[in-house]
Design an enzyme around this catalytic site. Sequence first.
Site, PDB file in Angstrom:
ATOM      1  N   SER A  84       1.852  -8.164  -0.563  1.00  0.00           N
ATOM      2  CA  SER A  84       2.599  -8.951   0.591  1.00  0.00           C
ATOM      3  C   SER A  84       1.659 -10.266   0.955  1.00  0.00           C
ATOM      4  CB  SER A  84       2.450  -8.186   1.855  1.00  0.00           C
ATOM      5  OG  SER A  84       1.415  -7.976   2.481  1.00  0.00           O
ATOM      6  N   SER A  85       0.537 -10.570   0.562  1.00  0.00           N
ATOM      7  CA  SER A  85      -0.317 -11.706   0.487  1.00  0.00           C
ATOM      8  C   SER A  85       0.552 -12.930  -0.047  1.00  0.00           C
ATOM      9  CB  SER A  85      -1.566 -11.600   0.150  1.00  0.00           C
ATOM     10  OG  SER A  85      -2.259 -10.771   0.888  1.00  0.00           O
TER      11      SER A  85
ATOM     12  N   THR B 146       0.824  -1.265   0.053  1.00  0.00           N
ATOM     13  CA  THR B 146      -0.002   0.245  -0.147  1.00  0.00           C
ATOM     14  C   THR B 146       0.858   1.283  -0.064  1.00  0.00           C
ATOM     15  OG1 THR B 146      -1.610  -1.091   0.961  1.00  0.00           O
ATOM     16  CG2 THR B 146      -1.765   1.214   1.423  1.00  0.00           C
TER      17      THR B 146
ATOM     18  N   THR C 216       0.059 -20.438  21.408  1.00  0.00           N
ATOM     19  CA  THR C 216      -1.120 -20.067  22.068  1.00  0.00           C
ATOM     20  C   THR C 216      -1.970 -19.303  21.068  1.00  0.00           C
ATOM     21  OG1 THR C 216      -2.428 -18.864  23.775  1.00  0.00           O
ATOM     22  CG2 THR C 216      -0.088 -18.116  23.119  1.00  0.00           C
ATOM     23  N   GLN C 217      -3.111 -19.424  21.063  1.00  0.00           N
ATOM     24  CA  GLN C 217      -4.207 -18.680  20.113  1.00  0.00           C
ATOM     25  C   GLN C 217      -4.187 -17.089  20.781  1.00  0.00           C
ATOM     26  OE1 GLN C 217      -8.057 -20.440  19.480  1.00  0.00           O
ATOM     27  NE2 GLN C 217      -7.011 -22.159  19.148  1.00  0.00           N
ATOM     28  N   CYS C 218      -4.038 -16.896  22.242  1.00  0.00           N
ATOM     29  CA  CYS C 218      -4.179 -15.670  22.668  1.00  0.00           C
ATOM     30  C   CYS C 218      -2.994 -14.774  22.098  1.00  0.00           C
ATOM     31  CB  CYS C 218      -3.844 -15.802  24.159  1.00  0.00           C
ATOM     32  SG  CYS C 218      -5.105 -16.917  24.860  1.00  0.00           S
TER      33      CYS C 218
ATOM     34  N   THR D 182       1.365  -4.580   4.770  1.00  0.00           N
ATOM     35  CA  THR D 182       1.283  -4.686   6.125  1.00  0.00           C
ATOM     36  C   THR D 182       0.758  -6.381   6.569  1.00  0.00           C
ATOM     37  OG1 THR D 182      -0.840  -3.998   6.094  1.00  0.00           O
ATOM     38  CG2 THR D 182       0.816  -2.332   6.588  1.00  0.00           C
ATOM     39  N   ASP D 183       0.106  -6.802   5.563  1.00  0.00           N
ATOM     40  CA  ASP D 183      -0.761  -8.205   5.855  1.00  0.00           C
ATOM     41  C   ASP D 183       0.420  -9.314   6.518  1.00  0.00           C
ATOM     42  OD1 ASP D 183      -2.924  -7.258   5.454  1.00  0.00           O
ATOM     43  OD2 ASP D 183      -3.247  -8.030   3.376  1.00  0.00           O
TER      44      ASP D 183
END
Length: 339
Positions: free
Chosen positions: A57-58, A12, A274-276, A88-89
Amino acid sequence: MRKILVIYTGGTIGMIKNQQTGALEPFCFDNIYEHLPMLRLIDAEVHIEEMRPLIDSSDANPDFWIKLAKMIYQHYDAYDGFVILHGTDTMSYTASALCYLLENLSKPVILTGSQLPLGVMRTDGRENILNSIEIAADYRDGRPMVPEVCLYFKNALYRGNRTYKANAEQFNAFESANYPKLAEVGVNIKYNEHYIRPASKESLILHQKMDDNIAILKLYPGITLQAVQAVLDIPNLRALIMETYGSGNAPTSGTFISALRNAIDKGLIIVNVTQCKGGGGVELGKYKTSFQLGKIGVISGGDMTTEACVAKLMYLLGEGLGNEEVKYWIPKALRGEIS
């Protein structure tokens, strides 16, 4: 005067509005001083290179990371610091990959980008570029202030392999929940020197192999054994990142544990993260629901981000290490990616 190389990879930040059509199109960075005249106030000589082909960036992948690391390595002796303009992704993935591919780093490598294109009036890109270049050129007593791979966004400098993208709309798009900011930019730049890795005294080593035979399994309530088994049965899979609940918890059903045990016995490396996103990490055995995981040979990823774990596994496997060596190094801090 310090020499800084800015490498534009796409994203971007590199878009500007065509005055005739009104459409956004890639910005020609040859004219960067025309669009960013404040650059002339920075005590640095800035050179620009575009990495061809430019990518969204994807589309970042190990080949892209190795190409970018090689580009830095080839220009390493000619410049005092590097700023990478990136979408940024997947910026946190790239920052994590570069920290492993560039061993013994002793100069700043700062990734930045923007949420709004450079050619838009309210863009955050101008400040992100200017501040990143200023930090990359900041040397005190002949030494760089941040000789490591960093990510700069919205007035904050982070260790790159500790970050993750947390917001798709706000200008403060990135967070580092488990490690303090390396610097904060206001009227002055305030460095948290205690948390910055020292410059290596060894020669820079470029690594050019990554093994992408890994997968991520995110647990969720109601996940079926068939879904788990389908991931475990991916051909040529060498390592699995398992995103668990809380401090490393997972279902305790015998069939689930048995499926993981069988995969580990056949040579699969399983790392528990962890997902956290808000802080903390995996503590195998803290609760009964994670005790069995440690018992069958699941490796704790501690407080590593998924992004850092992806890059670390690809790097370690790419180095040709055996399973036991990989398991040994996963919980160890190679580049400050884990507490």
